[in-house]
Design an enzyme around this catalytic site. Structure first.
Site, short mmCIF file in Angstrom:
data_model
loop_
_atom_site.label_atom_id
_atom_site.label_comp_id
_atom_site.label_asym_id
_atom_site.label_seq_id
_atom_site.Cartn_x
_atom_site.Cartn_y
_atom_site.Cartn_z
N ASP A 18 29.90 14.84 44.66
CA ASP A 18 29.27 13.55 45.02
C ASP A 18 30.29 12.42 45.05
O ASP A 18 31.44 12.59 44.64
CB ASP A 18 28.14 13.23 44.03
CG ASP A 18 28.55 13.39 42.57
OD1 ASP A 18 29.76 13.56 42.29
OD2 ASP A 18 27.67 13.34 41.70
N ASN A 34 19.64 12.34 31.68
CA ASN A 34 18.25 12.50 32.16
C ASN A 34 18.07 13.82 32.93
O ASN A 34 17.06 14.02 33.59
CB ASN A 34 17.85 11.31 33.04
CG ASN A 34 18.71 11.19 34.31
OD1 ASN A 34 19.58 12.02 34.56
ND2 ASN A 34 18.47 10.16 35.09
N HIS A 46 20.03 14.87 35.43
CA HIS A 46 20.50 14.89 36.83
C HIS A 46 21.71 15.80 36.99
O HIS A 46 22.51 15.98 36.08
CB HIS A 46 20.73 13.47 37.39
CG HIS A 46 21.97 12.77 36.94
ND1 HIS A 46 21.93 11.56 36.29
CD2 HIS A 46 23.28 13.08 37.07
CE1 HIS A 46 23.18 11.16 36.05
NE2 HIS A 46 24.00 12.07 36.51
N GLU A 51 18.70 12.92 41.14
CA GLU A 51 18.03 12.24 40.03
C GLU A 51 16.60 12.77 39.85
O GLU A 51 15.97 13.21 40.82
CB GLU A 51 17.97 10.75 40.32
CG GLU A 51 19.32 10.06 40.37
CD GLU A 51 19.85 9.68 38.99
OE1 GLU A 51 19.46 10.33 38.00
OE2 GLU A 51 20.66 8.73 38.92
C1 GLP Z 1 27.67 11.31 36.87
C2 GLP Z 1 27.98 12.42 37.89
C3 GLP Z 1 27.47 13.77 37.42
C4 GLP Z 1 27.86 14.00 35.99
C5 GLP Z 1 27.23 12.95 35.10
C6 GLP Z 1 27.51 13.14 33.62
O1 GLP Z 1 26.49 10.66 37.09
N1 GLP Z 1 27.43 12.14 39.17
O2 GLP Z 1 28.02 14.77 38.28
O3 GLP Z 1 27.44 15.30 35.59
O4 GLP Z 1 27.72 11.69 35.52
O5 GLP Z 1 28.70 12.51 33.26
P1 GLP Z 1 29.44 12.70 31.89
O6 GLP Z 1 30.13 14.02 31.96
O7 GLP Z 1 30.43 11.57 31.83
O8 GLP Z 1 28.43 12.64 30.82
#
Ligand code: GLP
Length: 240
Positions: free
Chosen positions: A67, A136, A138, A143
């Site tokens: 993404d 959450n 995602h 989402e």
């Molecule tokens: C972002 C990314 C996700 C990722 C999530 C969790 O929103 N789009 O791909 O899994 O954050 O991030 P973190 O690993 O910093 O908790």
């Protein structure tokens, strides 16, 4: 789904890097599906050291990231392109032209998303997809919602994600409100998936993933339908 519960973040990172390294050794021209967020950073550090020591080479590997924020310039230090260059690509021998991210400045985001799915297909599909998980539930930027979208698409971010991701920006106002993301269908086309999670903030999402239920209000629960998913997490995220 197969759970590997580790004692700490370092163990998660080592385990994930071992699995990826095995693939890169057995299939040097593999297609890697990569993720951003803080969770995979340790795994990337392990891969960098395996590459520097000569254990593995990414010279023939190809990568596609999950993404990208929208709109955002690749030079913005909060863009996922910038993140991937800084945390992985600039430190390994992968040719930069083999690394792909959705273009956060695309004039026609729908065309950009369609072309991205097509490019992955033409590359032979993703051999291994690395995933983090939002608190959450995602996955990438899919989402929680009443409906999820299968192909790569443009999406709005939830308040919870804007809040969670604001820690990387000077203020929450600066977090882009949209993103381009691989959809659940694009992610599911990967031959193998590894999801990484650490810390208590992920325990609720992982708890739902451990239950028998599948719900679009926690997109990660759809992973129960994929034939080859390994979740590598610490005890806090596992809920112990
Ligand atoms: C972002 C990314 C996700 C990722 C999530 C969790 O929103 N789009 O791909 O899994 O954050 O991030 P973190 O690993 O910093 O908790």
């Amino acid at each position: 789904m197969n759970f590997i519960v580790c004692n700490n973040y370092e163990e998660i990172s080592k385990k994930a890097a071992e699995i990826i390294a095995e693939l890169v050794k057995s299939k040097p021209d593999c297609v890697l599906g990569l993720a951003t967020g803080s969770t995979p950073v340790g795994t990337y550090k392990e891969l960098i050291s395996k590459n520097k020591s000569g254990e593995i080479s990414f010279a023939r590997a190809v990568s596609y990231n999950l993404d990208e924020y929208y709109p955002i310039s690749p030079d913005n230090d909060q863009s996922y392109r910038y993140f991937m260059n800084a945390n992985l690509f600039s430190h390994i021998d992968i040719p930069m032209e083999n690394t792909h991210l959705l273009n956060g400045e695309a004039e026609d985001p729908d065309a950009e998303c369609r072309a991205y799915d097509e490019a992955i297909k033409n590359a032979g599909g993703i051999d291994i997809q690395i995933l983090g998980i939002g608190r959450n539930g995602h996955i990438a930027f899919n989402e929680p919602d009443k409906e999820l979208i299968a192909p790569t698409h443009k999406t709005g971010l939830t308040e919870d994600t804007i809040d969670a991701n604001s820690r990387f920006f000077a203020s929450a106002d600066l977090v882009p409100r949209y993103a381009l993301t691989m959809g659940m269908g694009s992610i599911f086309a990967a031959k193998k998936i590894i999801l990484l999670a650490n810390g208590a903030s992920k325990a609720q999402a992982i708890g739902e993933l451990r239950s028998d239920k599948i719900t679009t209000s926690n997109p990660s629960t759809l992973l129960k339908l994929h034939p080859d998913v390994t979740i590598i997490c610490d005890k806090e995220a596992y809920g112990e």
